[in-house]
Design a protein around this motif. Structure first.
Motif, short mmCIF file in Angstrom:
data_model
loop_
_atom_site.label_atom_id
_atom_site.label_comp_id
_atom_site.label_asym_id
_atom_site.label_seq_id
_atom_site.Cartn_x
_atom_site.Cartn_y
_atom_site.Cartn_z
N ILE A 1 -17.06 92.16 -43.07
CA ILE A 1 -18.21 91.05 -43.24
C ILE A 1 -18.27 91.56 -45.00
CG2 ILE A 1 -20.48 92.05 -44.12
CD1 ILE A 1 -20.61 93.51 -41.13
N THR A 2 -16.89 92.07 -45.63
CA THR A 2 -16.30 92.13 -46.98
C THR A 2 -15.79 91.13 -47.45
OG1 THR A 2 -16.21 94.64 -46.82
CG2 THR A 2 -15.06 93.20 -48.76
N GLY B 1 -24.39 101.66 -40.17
CA GLY B 1 -25.05 101.83 -38.72
C GLY B 1 -23.31 103.13 -38.58
N CYS B 2 -22.19 102.23 -39.05
CA CYS B 2 -20.70 103.33 -38.53
C CYS B 2 -20.70 104.31 -38.64
CB CYS B 2 -19.95 102.21 -40.08
SG CYS B 2 -18.07 102.59 -39.36
N SER B 3 -21.64 104.63 -40.31
CA SER B 3 -21.48 106.76 -40.86
C SER B 3 -22.08 106.78 -39.84
CB SER B 3 -22.30 106.56 -41.86
OG SER B 3 -23.81 105.98 -42.17
N ALA C 1 -27.10 91.78 -47.22
CA ALA C 1 -27.00 93.02 -47.16
C ALA C 1 -26.57 93.57 -45.27
CB ALA C 1 -28.51 92.69 -46.59
N SER C 2 -26.11 92.84 -44.58
CA SER C 2 -26.08 93.77 -43.30
C SER C 2 -24.49 93.52 -43.37
CB SER C 2 -24.83 91.60 -42.87
OG SER C 2 -26.12 90.98 -42.27
N ASP D 1 -17.09 98.63 -28.32
CA ASP D 1 -18.78 98.86 -26.85
C ASP D 1 -19.42 99.12 -27.92
OD1 ASP D 1 -17.12 99.90 -24.96
OD2 ASP D 1 -16.81 101.43 -25.73
N THR D 2 -19.20 99.52 -29.70
CA THR D 2 -20.48 99.76 -30.55
C THR D 2 -19.54 98.44 -31.82
OG1 THR D 2 -21.57 100.67 -32.42
CG2 THR D 2 -19.39 101.50 -32.13
N PRO D 3 -21.06 97.50 -32.66
CA PRO D 3 -20.47 96.57 -33.72
C PRO D 3 -20.20 97.34 -35.13
CG PRO D 3 -22.87 97.01 -33.01
CD PRO D 3 -21.97 97.47 -32.24
N PHE D 4 -20.50 98.59 -34.45
CA PHE D 4 -20.47 99.45 -35.77
C PHE D 4 -18.87 100.37 -36.42
CE2 PHE D 4 -25.40 99.44 -34.90
CZ PHE D 4 -25.32 98.74 -35.66
N THR D 5 -17.96 99.38 -37.04
CA THR D 5 -17.06 99.80 -36.98
C THR D 5 -16.79 99.77 -38.37
OG1 THR D 5 -15.80 98.28 -36.17
CG2 THR D 5 -16.14 99.53 -34.65
#
Length: 203
Positions: free
Chosen positions: A141-142, A195-197, A187-188, A130-134
């Motif tokens: 990404i790391t 966004g996760c926070s 940066a991403s 539902d959200t990309p910020f997980t």
């Protein structure tokens, strides 16, 4: 407002689906390329060992790879130049240079395969969730960063070592676009972490 949010989410999921498919295709291409280079690295010493050079031909065992007539040898044409180049290349015994180059290609392609694998995982998650910020996406990404740094650093170090040992010029390098890509992913990662926070604070 709700309609716009739904549209944006559909667009995001559509784009992420396309990127995940392309990433998977590129991952497979990198694996195939790395496998081919690995086979070449192993085969080159055996091929060079069995190469025989004649006055007008070059052969591997009984199979002739270059065959020129006397008239062609007297011409100053492309064929004779190619023939002379191959003869010089073989007689210089540049097995180590070729093996070093193909092995460095293997390492670079493996690094890119990992990069596209994690890129595939990232956009597959974005498409499904539902959200990309997980936190999971931040971790992916790391790993993307680590794969890209590995692609840039490890082959470069191997090229330096090969140049020192064999007194050759591998000429492996990465450019400004790779550094920019590294900075964009870095940066991403921070954007996704932020966004996760925010997502956590809403709960």
């Amino acid at each position: 407002m709700k309609k716009n949010e739904d549209l944006n989410q559909r667009n995001l999921k559509g784009i992420s689906k396309v990127i995940s498919i392309i990433s998977k295709i590129l991952e497979v291409c990198m694996i195939v390329g790395a496998s081919a280079c690995l086979v070449a690295t192993i085969a080159i010493p055996f091929i060079f060992k069995n190469i025989k050079i004649g006055e007008t031909n070059i052969s591997i065992g009984k199979f002739k790879i270059v065959q020129l007539s006397q008239e062609e040898l007297l011409k100053n044409g492309v064929d004779t130049k190619t023939f002379d180049f191959i003869k010089e290349f073989i007689t210089d015994n540049r097995v180590f240079e070729l093996c070093a180059y193909t092995f460095i290609c293997v390492v670079a392609l493996v690094g890119m395969a990992f990069f596209f694998y994690y890129l595939y995982k990232l956009f597959k998650n974005i498409n499904k969730e539902d959200t990309p910020f997980t936190e999971n996406n931040v971790d992916i990404i790391t790993k993307l960063l680590i794969a890209l740094i590995g692609y840039m650093a490890v082959p470069t170090i191997l090229a330096w070592i090969a140049e020192l040992i064999g007194n050759i010029d591998i000429n492996y390098s990465w450019g400004l676009k790779d550094i920019i890509l590294l900075l964009v992913i870095f940066a991403s990662r921070h954007i996704f972490a932020y966004g996760c926070s925010l997502e956590k604070s809403k709960k």
